[in-house]
Structure formats: C-alpha cells, structure tokens
Design a protein around this motif. Sequence first.
Motif, short mmCIF file in Angstrom:
data_model
loop_
_atom_site.label_atom_id
_atom_site.label_comp_id
_atom_site.label_asym_id
_atom_site.label_seq_id
_atom_site.Cartn_x
_atom_site.Cartn_y
_atom_site.Cartn_z
N ARG A 144 0.90 -1.04 0.05
CA ARG A 144 0.00 0.00 -0.05
C ARG A 144 0.89 1.21 0.09
O ARG A 144 1.99 1.33 0.75
CB ARG A 144 -0.94 0.20 1.04
N ALA A 145 0.57 2.19 -0.68
CA ALA A 145 0.99 3.55 -0.90
C ALA A 145 0.72 4.30 0.31
O ALA A 145 -0.42 4.46 0.41
CB ALA A 145 0.83 4.06 -2.30
N SER A 146 1.71 4.92 1.03
CA SER A 146 1.29 5.75 2.16
C SER A 146 0.84 7.19 1.70
O SER A 146 1.61 7.73 0.74
CB SER A 146 2.59 5.87 3.20
N LYS A 147 0.24 7.78 2.54
CA LYS A 147 -0.29 9.11 2.47
C LYS A 147 0.29 9.64 3.77
O LYS A 147 -0.17 9.58 4.72
CB LYS A 147 -1.68 9.56 1.96
N LYS A 148 0.78 11.05 3.66
CA LYS A 148 0.94 11.92 4.78
C LYS A 148 -0.20 12.11 5.46
O LYS A 148 -1.25 12.49 5.09
CB LYS A 148 2.13 13.21 4.39
N LEU A 149 0.04 12.41 6.77
CA LEU A 149 -1.09 12.99 7.65
C LEU A 149 -0.94 14.49 7.64
O LEU A 149 0.20 15.15 7.03
CB LEU A 149 -0.64 12.64 9.04
N ASN A 150 -2.00 15.39 7.79
CA ASN A 150 -1.86 16.79 7.60
C ASN A 150 -1.82 17.03 9.22
O ASN A 150 -2.54 16.78 9.90
CB ASN A 150 -3.52 17.16 7.10
N ALA A 231 7.41 13.23 15.60
CA ALA A 231 6.62 12.52 14.83
C ALA A 231 5.57 11.78 15.06
O ALA A 231 5.33 11.08 16.01
CB ALA A 231 7.83 11.28 14.26
N TYR A 232 4.40 12.18 14.16
CA TYR A 232 3.06 11.58 14.43
C TYR A 232 2.71 10.19 13.41
O TYR A 232 3.30 10.58 12.06
CB TYR A 232 1.94 12.59 14.26
N GLN A 233 2.17 9.36 13.81
CA GLN A 233 1.73 8.34 12.99
C GLN A 233 0.24 7.76 13.51
O GLN A 233 0.03 7.92 14.59
CB GLN A 233 2.59 7.16 12.92
N VAL A 234 -0.60 7.49 12.76
CA VAL A 234 -2.13 7.05 12.92
C VAL A 234 -2.19 5.67 12.50
O VAL A 234 -1.90 5.44 11.31
CB VAL A 234 -2.95 8.24 12.40
N SER A 247 -4.23 -1.29 11.89
CA SER A 247 -3.50 -1.02 10.65
C SER A 247 -1.93 -0.95 10.67
O SER A 247 -1.48 -0.78 11.81
CB SER A 247 -4.04 -0.08 9.73
N ASP A 248 -1.14 -0.86 9.51
CA ASP A 248 0.05 -0.33 9.55
C ASP A 248 0.06 0.86 9.92
O ASP A 248 -1.05 1.65 9.98
CB ASP A 248 0.45 -0.45 8.19
N ASP A 249 1.23 1.68 10.12
CA ASP A 249 1.48 2.95 10.28
C ASP A 249 1.05 3.71 9.19
O ASP A 249 1.66 3.44 8.18
CB ASP A 249 2.72 3.30 10.90
N SER A 250 0.46 4.86 9.33
CA SER A 250 0.36 5.97 8.44
C SER A 250 1.81 6.35 8.10
O SER A 250 2.81 6.09 8.75
CB SER A 250 -0.53 6.99 8.73
N ALA A 251 2.00 7.13 6.86
CA ALA A 251 2.95 7.90 6.60
C ALA A 251 3.34 8.96 7.71
O ALA A 251 2.37 9.44 8.40
CB ALA A 251 3.27 8.55 5.31
N PRO A 252 4.36 9.13 8.24
CA PRO A 252 4.81 10.04 9.33
C PRO A 252 4.20 11.46 8.88
O PRO A 252 4.58 11.91 7.97
CB PRO A 252 6.06 9.83 9.92
#
Length: 363
Positions: A144-150, A231-234, A247-252
Amino acid sequence: MNGRRTILHCKQRFDFRILMLFFLTLCGCGAPGEPQPPSPPIPAPITDLTAHQQGNRVQLVFTLPSRTASGERLAERPAMEIFRGSLRPNGSPDNKSFKLVYTIPGALADAHTAEGKIQFSDPLPPEDMPTRPGTTYAYRVRTRASKKLNARVTQNAIELSWPVPALGGAQNAGETLVGYHVYRGELETTALNPASDDLSQAKWKSPPGLLSPVESNSYHDTSFDFGKTYAYQVRSVVIAEGNPVESDDSAPAIVTPRDTFPPAVPQNVVAAEIPGADGVRVVDLSWSINVESDFAGYRVYRSEKPDERGQPVPIELLLSPSYRDSTVQPGHRYWYVVTAVDRAGNESVPSEPAAVDLTQPLP
C-alpha cells in the motif's frame, strides 16, 4: 486470483504445504485500512512471490513494486503486509482465515532486501510442528502506498487530520472501522533532515508511544512544547472476528512547532491626566491584564499623532497593566497604545489608542 501450490520437504520429519497467492495488491481498501485518501496511488501487482520452507520457518521472496498499476513511478516505497491463512476443503483460499503476521514499513524495506528482492522469514506456529504435519499454508502479500497526515500548528495545539480509509472486498468482509490510534515520538532535532519523512535512520529522544485513541479522523495535541520535533503516525482500528486489529502505520507527519503566535491585544486602555509632585503633569495609564501562560510583559507607545504608534515609553517591558508617564509636556496632545509581548518575543498588535489632552490647564 492467480496462485500456485508448492510442496516443500523439510530436513525434519514434518512437511508443510505452502500456497502462494500472486498477489493481492490493495490500497485504500485494507484490512484494516491505513489512514489515506480514498483514491491513492495503487502499486503494481507483485508477480514473482516465491516461498521455501527452512526448518520451522517459511522464507518469502518477492520484488517490491516501484511503479503504480498505471506505470507511474511511486514517490516512496510502499509498505508491505504479510498475511498467513489456510484453505477450504475445496482448495480455495479461506479469506476469513488470513491473519496479519508482519508489517514492513516502506522506510524499512532496505533491512529486508537482498539481491534486489524483499526476503522475509515467517516462523511457523510452534504448536503446528508436531501436531499438524502436512498442513497447507497460504500467504498473501499486500502493498500500500502511504499518504502523509495533515498537521497544522496553532497557538494551543498541533491539529492532525487524515481521510477516512475505505474498507471493502472479500479480504475485509465482516470488519468494522471503530476508530484510530494516534502515536507520537520525539526526535533529536539536530539529527533530522527536515526534507525527509524517513524514520528508519531517525534518532529518538523518546520512541513513539500511544498518544490517544480517537473515534474521528482528527486529533488536537495540546500537550506539545514549542521548539521540540515530533513524529506523528496514525493506525486505523477495526473489529475483525470480535477482536480489535490495528493497521500499519500511516506515513509520518514530522512537526517542529515554532512559537510565532503573539499574545492577545491588551483591552480597555484608559489614559487620564493627574497632578504630580511640584506641579508636574502626569498621565496615568491602565488596562486589562493578559492571562497567557508565556506572557512576558507590556510595551507602552506614545505619539502626538493619532495614526502613528510612536515611541515606547519606557523602553523596558512592564510587568503590570499600568504605567505613569511623567515625561509629558503641557500644551501637547498625546495618543497611547499598549502591546503585549510573550517570552518568544512575539508582540501583539497595538491596542485601541487612548488620548490625553494637555493643552488645557488642570482644573
């Protein structure tokens, strides 16, 4: 779905069959879904998945896609999720049996790369070794391609937001999205490349830990300090077969908040002339107090023109919301404004002016 079955013979007396499924590549409809937009780039399918039993482990080998399904180059390496499951009596994959056994973030792909391919060793369940010889295992690899958090820095919070992931397909049957887990770690600021969100080489002051569970796709972190790097991840959380699964970590989202927020404008400025000692004329100023936790003091400006700030009197900051100006001269008209300053040096805009007319003698 394409697949093939391979029967491997161990040096031990236990044999296991391994079914490799070529390959399920999903993005935006995961189980559970990584926080991401509903239409992110979809990595090209894995087409060379192989598996070999090595004792009580299974070695999976495959090439990580570098392009999308439409042929465009991926901006970053996709994350990989390894699922292990079993077959139905008719030999087809039992979708409900697949369990996530390992997640490899794209940033850590190099640690699992040899001769240009991803190599992952899955330890088989110890209880199956003596009791279930001949067991057939099926594997799925999902990228899966990650997308950054806002992330947005405000005076009182770091505001995080992310799109709601989409759940769908047979792999996600019976799963319900129930919320998210927000993780935060603190990084060594001097060791971080601010243009990169690759955490594989990061130096942590404090490693990521659960900051808060949330039900909606946003979170306001009010327990931060200006000047530190976070560094935040969701992770999404779903209920699968009655159990919560992350789930896996989101992009940080890597944030170094800077205090650029001035204090509130001082209110209710009042200026009045009062008699001083030896006939000296004095202007007495007062205003409402500021309550900011990082408040440093006030500046008072005086001008003889209503549309100009003028010069500070005195030069130093005032700690209390009052001041007496004994440097005024009879026959002049003065306008005063007050600003508030915080410990970072941010200064508020001026207050509404308060005027004093010294052209008339005191009564």
